[in-house]
Motif scaffolding. Sequence first.
Motif, PDB file in Angstrom:
ATOM      1  N   ASP A 257      46.886  48.410  37.553  1.00 50.66           N
ATOM      2  CA  ASP A 257      47.214  47.306  38.706  1.00 50.66           C
ATOM      3  C   ASP A 257      46.451  47.576  40.082  1.00 50.66           C
ATOM      4  OD1 ASP A 257      48.082  45.234  36.977  1.00 50.66           O
ATOM      5  OD2 ASP A 257      50.376  45.940  37.385  1.00 50.66           O
ATOM      6  N   ASN A 258      46.743  49.190  40.337  1.00 52.00           N
ATOM      7  CA  ASN A 258      46.122  49.473  41.570  1.00 52.00           C
ATOM      8  C   ASN A 258      44.748  49.201  41.639  1.00 52.00           C
ATOM      9  OD1 ASN A 258      47.361  51.092  43.721  1.00 52.00           O
ATOM     10  ND2 ASN A 258      48.558  51.649  41.971  1.00 52.00           N
ATOM     11  N   ILE A 259      43.746  49.090  40.359  1.00 51.28           N
ATOM     12  CA  ILE A 259      42.567  48.873  40.173  1.00 51.28           C
ATOM     13  C   ILE A 259      42.311  47.283  40.225  1.00 51.28           C
ATOM     14  CG2 ILE A 259      40.457  49.289  38.818  1.00 51.28           C
ATOM     15  CD1 ILE A 259      41.636  51.971  38.053  1.00 51.28           C
ATOM     16  N   ALA A 260      43.024  46.788  39.308  1.00 52.45           N
ATOM     17  CA  ALA A 260      43.046  45.166  39.160  1.00 52.45           C
ATOM     18  C   ALA A 260      43.157  44.371  40.067  1.00 52.45           C
ATOM     19  CB  ALA A 260      43.913  44.775  37.993  1.00 52.45           C
ATOM     20  N   ILE A 261      44.151  44.710  41.081  1.00 52.74           N
ATOM     21  CA  ILE A 261      44.703  43.657  42.173  1.00 52.74           C
ATOM     22  C   ILE A 261      43.491  43.409  43.206  1.00 52.74           C
ATOM     23  CG2 ILE A 261      46.140  43.383  44.071  1.00 52.74           C
ATOM     24  CD1 ILE A 261      48.596  44.786  42.259  1.00 52.74           C
ATOM     25  N   PRO A 262      42.944  44.751  43.766  1.00 56.30           N
ATOM     26  CA  PRO A 262      41.672  44.252  44.482  1.00 56.30           C
ATOM     27  C   PRO A 262      40.703  43.482  43.920  1.00 56.30           C
ATOM     28  CG  PRO A 262      42.471  46.534  44.728  1.00 56.30           C
ATOM     29  CD  PRO A 262      43.099  45.875  43.619  1.00 56.30           C
ATOM     30  N   LEU A 263      40.493  43.414  42.555  1.00 64.46           N
ATOM     31  CA  LEU A 263      39.487  42.702  41.935  1.00 64.46           C
ATOM     32  C   LEU A 263      39.801  41.300  41.869  1.00 64.46           C
ATOM     33  CD1 LEU A 263      38.474  45.169  39.233  1.00 64.46           C
ATOM     34  CD2 LEU A 263      37.236  44.828  41.176  1.00 64.46           C
ATOM     35  N   LYS A 264      41.346  41.017  41.484  1.00 65.48           N
ATOM     36  CA  LYS A 264      41.677  39.529  41.490  1.00 65.48           C
ATOM     37  C   LYS A 264      41.619  38.877  42.915  1.00 65.48           C
ATOM     38  CE  LYS A 264      44.925  40.961  37.791  1.00 65.48           C
ATOM     39  NZ  LYS A 264      46.370  40.841  37.590  1.00 65.48           N
ATOM     40  N   LEU A 265      41.961  39.846  43.868  1.00 67.17           N
ATOM     41  CA  LEU A 265      41.665  39.265  45.345  1.00 67.17           C
ATOM     42  C   LEU A 265      40.331  39.075  45.719  1.00 67.17           C
ATOM     43  CD1 LEU A 265      44.197  41.610  47.123  1.00 67.17           C
ATOM     44  CD2 LEU A 265      44.629  39.130  46.565  1.00 67.17           C
ATOM     45  N   LEU A 266      39.191  39.455  44.983  1.00 67.31           N
ATOM     46  CA  LEU A 266      37.860  39.386  45.314  1.00 67.31           C
ATOM     47  C   LEU A 266      37.457  37.961  44.434  1.00 67.31           C
ATOM     48  CD1 LEU A 266      36.530  42.694  45.435  1.00 67.31           C
ATOM     49  CD2 LEU A 266      36.625  41.274  47.289  1.00 67.31           C
ATOM     50  N   GLY A 267      38.286  37.524  43.470  1.00 68.22           N
ATOM     51  CA  GLY A 267      37.817  36.061  42.768  1.00 68.22           C
ATOM     52  C   GLY A 267      37.527  36.521  41.351  1.00 68.22           C
ATOM     53  N   TYR A 268      37.571  37.778  40.954  1.00 68.35           N
ATOM     54  CA  TYR A 268      36.885  38.084  39.450  1.00 68.35           C
ATOM     55  C   TYR A 268      38.016  37.474  38.757  1.00 68.35           C
ATOM     56  CZ  TYR A 268      33.589  41.244  41.637  1.00 68.35           C
ATOM     57  OH  TYR A 268      32.408  41.901  42.511  1.00 68.35           O
ATOM     58  N   ASN A 269      37.278  36.882  37.395  1.00 70.71           N
ATOM     59  CA  ASN A 269      38.450  36.369  36.328  1.00 70.71           C
ATOM     60  C   ASN A 269      38.939  37.514  35.584  1.00 70.71           C
ATOM     61  OD1 ASN A 269      36.686  37.372  34.106  1.00 70.71           O
ATOM     62  ND2 ASN A 269      35.412  35.767  34.721  1.00 70.71           N
TER      63      ASN A 269
ATOM     64  N   ALA B  76      39.000  38.589  32.437  1.00 67.98           N
ATOM     65  CA  ALA B  76      38.315  39.476  31.554  1.00 67.98           C
ATOM     66  C   ALA B  76      37.296  40.601  32.410  1.00 67.98           C
ATOM     67  CB  ALA B  76      37.241  38.504  30.720  1.00 67.98           C
ATOM     68  N   GLU B  77      36.755  40.072  33.350  1.00 63.63           N
ATOM     69  CA  GLU B  77      35.963  41.030  34.141  1.00 63.63           C
ATOM     70  C   GLU B  77      36.928  42.035  34.533  1.00 63.63           C
ATOM     71  OE1 GLU B  77      32.681  42.495  35.679  1.00 63.63           O
ATOM     72  OE2 GLU B  77      32.804  41.345  34.083  1.00 63.63           O
ATOM     73  N   VAL B  78      37.968  41.668  35.497  1.00 65.34           N
ATOM     74  CA  VAL B  78      39.097  42.505  35.947  1.00 65.34           C
ATOM     75  C   VAL B  78      39.424  43.613  34.870  1.00 65.34           C
ATOM     76  CG1 VAL B  78      41.437  42.875  36.823  1.00 65.34           C
ATOM     77  CG2 VAL B  78      40.108  41.122  37.675  1.00 65.34           C
ATOM     78  N   GLN B  79      39.559  43.384  33.478  1.00 65.95           N
ATOM     79  CA  GLN B  79      40.139  44.103  32.620  1.00 65.95           C
ATOM     80  C   GLN B  79      38.872  45.151  32.190  1.00 65.95           C
ATOM     81  OE1 GLN B  79      41.809  42.372  29.240  1.00 65.95           O
ATOM     82  NE2 GLN B  79      41.892  44.135  28.002  1.00 65.95           N
ATOM     83  N   ASN B  80      37.615  44.466  32.030  1.00 63.69           N
ATOM     84  CA  ASN B  80      36.475  45.213  31.774  1.00 63.69           C
ATOM     85  C   ASN B  80      36.081  46.401  32.777  1.00 63.69           C
ATOM     86  OD1 ASN B  80      33.885  45.744  30.407  1.00 63.69           O
ATOM     87  ND2 ASN B  80      33.068  44.820  32.272  1.00 63.69           N
ATOM     88  N   ARG B  81      36.223  46.047  33.970  1.00 64.03           N
ATOM     89  CA  ARG B  81      35.988  46.719  34.944  1.00 64.03           C
ATOM     90  C   ARG B  81      37.217  47.974  35.149  1.00 64.03           C
ATOM     91  NH1 ARG B  81      32.900  44.589  40.325  1.00 64.03           N
ATOM     92  NH2 ARG B  81      31.301  43.014  39.278  1.00 64.03           N
ATOM     93  N   ALA B  82      38.146  47.516  35.219  1.00 59.19           N
ATOM     94  CA  ALA B  82      39.366  48.411  35.241  1.00 59.19           C
ATOM     95  C   ALA B  82      39.442  49.597  34.108  1.00 59.19           C
ATOM     96  CB  ALA B  82      40.810  47.703  35.231  1.00 59.19           C
TER      97      ALA B  82
END
Length: 339
Positions: free
Chosen positions: A101-113, A115-121
């Motif tokens: 979540d430390n990696i996912a939360i900033p990505l979610k705030l940037l608007g990534y969906n 699947a993309e959040v999970q892929n990048r994390a």
Amino acid sequence: MIVLENISKEFNSKNGKVKAVNNVNIHVKKGEIHGVIGYSGAGKSTLIRCVNLLERPTEGKVYINGVETTSLPLPKLREARNKIGMIFQGFNLLKTATVYDNIAIPLKLLGYNKAEVQNRAEKYLEIVGLSDKQKSYPNQLSGGQKQRVAIARALAQEPEILLSDEATSALDPETTDSILDLLLKINKDLGITILLITHEMNVIQKICDHVYVMENGHVVEQNNAIQLFTKPTHPTTKKFLSTISQRNLSPTLISQLHVTGAVTRLTFVGESTGQPLLAEVSQRFNVKPNILTANIIELKNGIVGNIVIHLIGEKDQVNAALQFLEESGVGVENLEGQS
């Protein structure tokens, strides 16, 4: 890639204005690792925060990929910052969030969906070697693991530039080496340009292509790493280099070694480090080399060897031997009178 042009930054204090950064110019080419080194209060932290405009310069311009970011309106500046990642000494992790979540939360705030959040994390946790720590919390990690999470978080935005603000200064030497190895891997495999600040010369030694030495807000010396390590000119640079190799011998030590006459430092670079030149000197000339100290420094792009010697022999033979060494590509510096 990164150009700082005549950057100055002033702060107001009780005693008036303080210029933390004074007319600094830096040019970092794409794919390189540049380091800024200085003691506390030199202005290096303020300088690196001027790159992504967390601190707006009082004077000067910042260019990223040829775009002057100091003139951008806020929406465009936010967009430009997405290509600049940053890691800090204190990690800045959310204590109540998992590693994932430390990696996912900033990505979610940037608007990534999702699947993309999970892929990048997952991708960047694997790159930093923490795929098995996704469900762990920061208080369950070592300092090195926390910094790896912070690096993965910065990489997850897929920046072109990574800024490092004393990222290893809170870590032990072994962990520091592992983080530096990781930064080298990121630079090589992902092609990310890195600008770091540090007060540790071993950090500069291991990963930097180019070095800037700061003191009192000024860059007092800059050069590629090999040239800086072989031919430092400013006293502050020489002081930093003394932390990883003994550059001067004290009069007390010289007295204890019963040395009389000139003491000379020889600097070997590249191919000359593997040549038996001292043996050749003793054969060609009527001198006997007395080695007082010696060390080899392995840099990112080469090897530098330092030997401090006392040549025993007649003055003309000693001078001829030193001239031969210089003509063979060895740096020769007289240390007589230094402490």
